[in-house]
Design a protein around this motif. Structure first.
Motif, PDB file in Angstrom:
ATOM      1  N   VAL A 531       0.775  -1.257  -0.332  1.00  0.00           N
ATOM      2  CA  VAL A 531       0.296  -0.122   0.246  1.00  0.00           C
ATOM      3  C   VAL A 531       0.871   0.658   0.198  1.00  0.00           C
ATOM      4  O   VAL A 531       1.656   1.178   0.491  1.00  0.00           O
ATOM      5  N   VAL A 532       0.891   2.145  -0.918  1.00  0.00           N
ATOM      6  CA  VAL A 532       2.066   2.984  -1.122  1.00  0.00           C
ATOM      7  C   VAL A 532       0.663   4.330  -0.519  1.00  0.00           C
ATOM      8  O   VAL A 532       1.576   5.564  -0.449  1.00  0.00           O
ATOM      9  N   PRO A 536      -6.625   9.443   0.274  1.00  0.00           N
ATOM     10  CA  PRO A 536      -6.133   9.894  -0.008  1.00  0.00           C
ATOM     11  C   PRO A 536      -7.909  10.825  -0.006  1.00  0.00           C
ATOM     12  O   PRO A 536      -8.613  10.005  -0.055  1.00  0.00           O
ATOM     13  N   ASP A 537      -7.991  11.888   0.145  1.00  0.00           N
ATOM     14  CA  ASP A 537      -8.697  12.996  -0.159  1.00  0.00           C
ATOM     15  C   ASP A 537      -9.268  13.175  -1.098  1.00  0.00           C
ATOM     16  O   ASP A 537      -8.735  13.598  -2.107  1.00  0.00           O
ATOM     17  N   ASP A 549       4.097  10.665 -18.849  1.00  0.00           N
ATOM     18  CA  ASP A 549       5.431  10.080 -18.808  1.00  0.00           C
ATOM     19  C   ASP A 549       6.786  10.862 -18.796  1.00  0.00           C
ATOM     20  O   ASP A 549       7.603  10.577 -17.795  1.00  0.00           O
ATOM     21  N   GLU A 550       6.332  11.730 -18.977  1.00  0.00           N
ATOM     22  CA  GLU A 550       7.391  13.025 -18.607  1.00  0.00           C
ATOM     23  C   GLU A 550       7.478  13.471 -17.290  1.00  0.00           C
ATOM     24  O   GLU A 550       8.796  13.600 -16.771  1.00  0.00           O
ATOM     25  N   THR A 551       6.816  13.415 -16.363  1.00  0.00           N
ATOM     26  CA  THR A 551       6.522  13.359 -15.124  1.00  0.00           C
ATOM     27  C   THR A 551       7.080  12.098 -13.811  1.00  0.00           C
ATOM     28  O   THR A 551       6.412  11.913 -12.245  1.00  0.00           O
ATOM     29  N   ASN A 552       6.554  10.448 -14.461  1.00  0.00           N
ATOM     30  CA  ASN A 552       6.910   9.773 -13.795  1.00  0.00           C
ATOM     31  C   ASN A 552       5.453   9.715 -12.415  1.00  0.00           C
ATOM     32  O   ASN A 552       5.935   9.559 -11.182  1.00  0.00           O
ATOM     33  N   SER A 553       4.402  10.453 -12.995  1.00  0.00           N
ATOM     34  CA  SER A 553       3.823  10.569 -12.118  1.00  0.00           C
ATOM     35  C   SER A 553       2.044   9.786 -12.740  1.00  0.00           C
ATOM     36  O   SER A 553       2.755   8.995 -14.194  1.00  0.00           O
ATOM     37  N   ILE A 554       0.593   9.834 -12.109  1.00  0.00           N
ATOM     38  CA  ILE A 554      -0.377   8.967 -12.537  1.00  0.00           C
ATOM     39  C   ILE A 554      -1.314  10.261 -12.527  1.00  0.00           C
ATOM     40  O   ILE A 554      -1.684  10.754 -11.303  1.00  0.00           O
ATOM     41  N   ALA A 555      -2.282  10.673 -13.549  1.00  0.00           N
ATOM     42  CA  ALA A 555      -3.465  11.082 -13.878  1.00  0.00           C
ATOM     43  C   ALA A 555      -4.602   9.962 -13.155  1.00  0.00           C
ATOM     44  O   ALA A 555      -4.841   9.133 -13.721  1.00  0.00           O
ATOM     45  N   LYS A 569       7.294   9.725  -6.797  1.00  0.00           N
ATOM     46  CA  LYS A 569       8.346   9.409  -6.229  1.00  0.00           C
ATOM     47  C   LYS A 569       8.355  10.170  -4.693  1.00  0.00           C
ATOM     48  O   LYS A 569       9.217  10.033  -3.956  1.00  0.00           O
ATOM     49  N   THR A 570       7.321  11.566  -5.131  1.00  0.00           N
ATOM     50  CA  THR A 570       7.008  12.407  -3.978  1.00  0.00           C
ATOM     51  C   THR A 570       6.035  11.606  -3.035  1.00  0.00           C
ATOM     52  O   THR A 570       6.375  11.731  -1.632  1.00  0.00           O
ATOM     53  N   LYS A 571       5.705  11.140  -3.312  1.00  0.00           N
ATOM     54  CA  LYS A 571       4.039  10.256  -2.941  1.00  0.00           C
ATOM     55  C   LYS A 571       2.907  11.257  -2.390  1.00  0.00           C
ATOM     56  O   LYS A 571       1.982  10.952  -1.704  1.00  0.00           O
ATOM     57  N   ASP A 572       3.343  12.595  -3.632  1.00  0.00           N
ATOM     58  CA  ASP A 572       2.222  14.118  -2.781  1.00  0.00           C
ATOM     59  C   ASP A 572       0.809  13.655  -4.664  1.00  0.00           C
ATOM     60  O   ASP A 572       1.071  12.766  -5.825  1.00  0.00           O
TER      61      ASP A 572
END
Length: 739
Positions: A531-532, A536-537, A549-555, A569-572
């Motif tokens: 569990v990462v 979340p809210d 792709d460019e930011t290693n994030s998920i939408a 990476k930051t879990k933000d």
């Protein structure tokens, strides 16, 4: 280092002349290519015998040889065995075509050996009663035993293959059935083992000519020797020839009497009852008597003593004795049997005439009544009782008879249906070898329907179950199905319940709980789940997710509608800001570079949101003509530079720079009747579509490749892929498939 070997051959051929009462052809074929590449691929040999009208028999024999030559050398990059299997499948297909045209005289009357020699490897197949014999170290072994295909079903004429290695000094003889009519295998073995192939062939030819055996007699002898031995071969400079043609040397009644006796005796073996007695009389009494009288007359005319019985004219006793003296051919040294097509046999059946059940029953009733009339007592009371008992007995018997006949008729119908189902299965098997999967699939579905019909009637249940098992196995092959069973990870171990969507970021897979937004991760290497981010809210339920792709994030798109981003990476975890009126309601979301694309069923459009310093820009229609796209039934979207849109009817649309491009999937084994998700991305091999409990793979040219399914694929909620693997999320389990 193994010795290089070459083939030294000799052929025996008979003239294909049109005899009034003995029609047909027998040919010996050999092709040693001059082209070195073709020669390396293999040398072809064949013996073909067909009984029937000579002209049409020649046509069929030529069709077999032409197809063999044309198809075997068609693709020289193939393995020789694969080329051989392909050529045989094509021959069977051609034979089926001429049968459908009404040319059926050859069915059950074709015998042949087809053989390919590639380096030191031999592959051969058999039809009918032709034989191939390996002569090694003075021993003879029938290497074509039990290879014969189906004599009635043209699609299975040449079906089984034996393969093996040959050594220096080995000789292989292939013979038409006509040769064995006049020569025993022991006699043939003596000549083949003791003499040069050309000398042996000439000896065989002389014996056949002397005994009126020229009709439909062909043979080929192949000897494996070194090139040095071949260069010192002096036999070709002598009188013997390596290709010998034989003709009849005897005519009239003498030839008839010498050939009729063994023929009659062979018929006797298959005759029963009165017909057997008649044929025995003809073979053992009448024909020898006619022959004897003829020879007496010949003696009186010529003034010489009548000749002794020819040693090749067999009597019943001679045949019986010869069977006990036949050489042992019970093993094929260094040969293995291969069946490219499973050698299934149709269920044997009869075709009885169907008389009226009612008429037949009353006929039995009347017959029984007549027989029992004399047994009825004369006393009136006893007579009444007896008649009543008799009537009850006859009614019961008649009812049982009617029921039995109906059952027999139903069983006969079931057998016919199962034979038809088997024929469809066989045809599909052949189409699979030819890579014609659409035709194979149609035949397999028909075969399955017919077989299930028989099983549903509770008839021939065992046979039906066996055929259904084979059909289901072939259905997977025809549909390009790959079964997936290995689970990479089970997220239920971290108490995940409502996972939806899956993406790859680095060395991990990520999925989201659709109810509360919890983020889960799976290690790609060891499958460890974790569990990462817990609950979340978040506003609304998660509809879809995509990797940026460019930011290693998920939408993350919700049904509120709202878009959130999660930085791996930051879990933000934060709400994505947007200019203008806010996010539109969408059924799916995709990304390319840093931009997001949302497909809206309500607006029948695809909206592009450009990444800005503060978030994302307002929606802009990606399509140049949204009304023409007709996206009212859109299901999913994927991007690899072009945009692919999956619709509820299974159609896939492709757009480049907002303009439609031709994209029609070909080769699908069945329609996409339950489309749920489409995925592709830069660097990914192909396009993947979730259709019910399967994942369909299509290449960049929109051609169907294969499909994946498994026992756990009942609830697929996400797919993703990288350059080497496909990942499938079904329920809480993640499956990994190599690409």
């Amino acid at each position: 280092m193994s010795k290089k070997l070459v083939a030294r051959t000799a052929k025996l051929l008979s003239e294909n002349r049109r005899f009034k009462n003995d029609t047909g052809v027998s040919i010996a074929y050999e092709h040693q290519p001059k082209d070195p590449i073709e020669r390396k691929h293999g040398i072809l040999f064949a013996i073909i015998e067909i009984i029937g009208p000579t002209a049409s028999s020649e046509e069929i024999a030529e069709l077999i040889i032409d197809t063999l030559h044309g198809e075997y050398y068609k693709d020289l990059d193939k393995d020789p065995l694969e080329s051989f299997e392909y050529a045989l499948a094509k021959i069977n297909e051609k034979l089926t075509e001429i049968t459908e045209q009404g040319k059926i005289h050859w069915l059950g009357k074709l015998s042949g050996i087809i053989m390919v020699l590639s380096d030191k490897t031999v592959h051969l197949t058999q039809a009918g009663k032709a034989e191939a014999i390996l002569y090694r170290s003075g021993k003879a072994n029938v290497i074509s035993e039990d290879l014969a295909g189906d004599a009635i079903n043209p699609l299975r004429t040449f079906i089984n293959i034996a393969s093996g290695e040959v050594s220096e000094g080995d000789r292989i003889g292939i013979f038409s059935p006509g040769v064995f009519f006049h020569l025993s295998k022991e006699e043939i073995a003596k000549y083949v083992n003791d003499f040069h192939p050309s000398v042996a062939i000439n000896h065989l030819a002389n014996i056949l000519e002397e005994n009126n055996g020229s009709r439909r007699s062909s043979a080929l002898i192949v000897e494996m020797i070194t090139p040095e031995a071949l260069s010192h071969d002096t036999i070709q400079d002598e009188t013997e020839e390596d290709e010998v043609w034989i003709t009849d040397s005897k005519k009239g009644i003498e030839a008839f009497t010498q050939s009729a006796t063994p023929l009659a005796l062979k018929i006797v073996k298959k005759s029963v009852g009165v017909m057997g007695l008649i044929m025995t009389f003809l073979a053992e009494s009448l024909i020898p008597f006619v022959k004897k009288q003829f020879l007496k007359g010949k003696t009186l005319i010529k003034g010489v003593t009548a000749p002794k019985e020819n040693i090749f004219v067999e009597t019943k006793e001679a045949l019986s004795n010869s069977r006990s003296e036949v050489m042992e051919f019970d093993e094929r040294e260094d040969f293995t049997e291969k069946a490219p097509l499973e050698a299934a046999r149709p269920i044997a059946t009869e075709n009885p005439k169907r008389s009226s059940l009612v008429y037949s029953s009353f006929k039995n009733f009347a017959s029984t009544a007549k027989k029992t009339k004399s047994l009825i007592p004369k006393d009136k009371n006893l007579r009444v009782i007896a008649i009543g008992v008799l009537a009850l007995f006859l009614i019961t018997t008649s009812a049982l008879s009617i029921n039995k006949k109906r059952t027999n008729n139903h069983l006969s119908d079931a057998k016919k249906t199962l034979i038809e189902a088997q024929a469809k299965y066989d045809e599909a098997d052949n189409f699979i070898i030819l890579n014609e999967n659409e035709k194979a699939l149609a035949d397999l579905k028909d075969s399955k329907t017919l077989t299930e019909k028989v099983k549903k009637a509770n008839l021939l249940v065992t046979e039906s179950d066996e055929l259904l098992a084979k059909i289901n196995g072939k259905l997977d092959a025809a549909m390009g199905i790959i079964k997936v069973s290995d689970t990479l990870s089970d997220l239920s171990k971290v108490e995940a319940k409502n996972t939806t969507g899956i993406v790859t970021v680095g060395t991990s897979l990520y999925t989201i709980d659709s109810e509360n937004g919890t983020v889960y991760a799976v290690d790609i290497e060891n499958g460890e789940a974790s569990v990462v981010l817990d609950s979340p809210d978040i506003e609304g339920k998660v509809t879809a997710i995509t990797r940026i792709d460019e930011t290693n994030s998920i939408a993350i798109l919700t049904d509120k509608p709202q878009v959130y981003t999660f930085d791996t990476k930051t879990k933000d975890f934060s709400k994505a800001n947007i200019s203008g009126e806010g996010w539109e309601k969408g059924v799916d979301i995709a990304s390319f570079s840093t931009n997001l694309y949302v497909v809206s069923k309500d607006d029948k459009d695809i909206y592009k949101h450009i990444k800005t310093t503060g978030g994302y820009g307002k929606k802009v229609s990606y399509l140049k003509d949204a009304s023409a796209a007709q996206l009212s039934d859109v299901v999913s979207i994927a991007i690899d530079g072009s945009v692919y849109v999956l619709k509820a009817n299974g159609n896939v649309l492709k757009f480049t720079s907002g303009s439609p491009k031709d994209f029609s999937i070909t080769g699908l084994p069945e329609a996409l009747n339950d489309p749920k998700k489409i995925f592709t991305a830069l660097g990914v091999k192909g396009i993947f579509i979730v259709n019910g409990d399967k994942v369909i793979r299509v290449d960049e040219k929109s051609v169907f490749v294969n499909q994946f399914t498994g026992d756990g694929f009942s609830n697929i909620t996400g797919i993703t892929a990288n350059s080497s693997n496909l990942y499938i999320l079904s329920g809480t389990k993640v499956y990994k498939v190599g690409l």
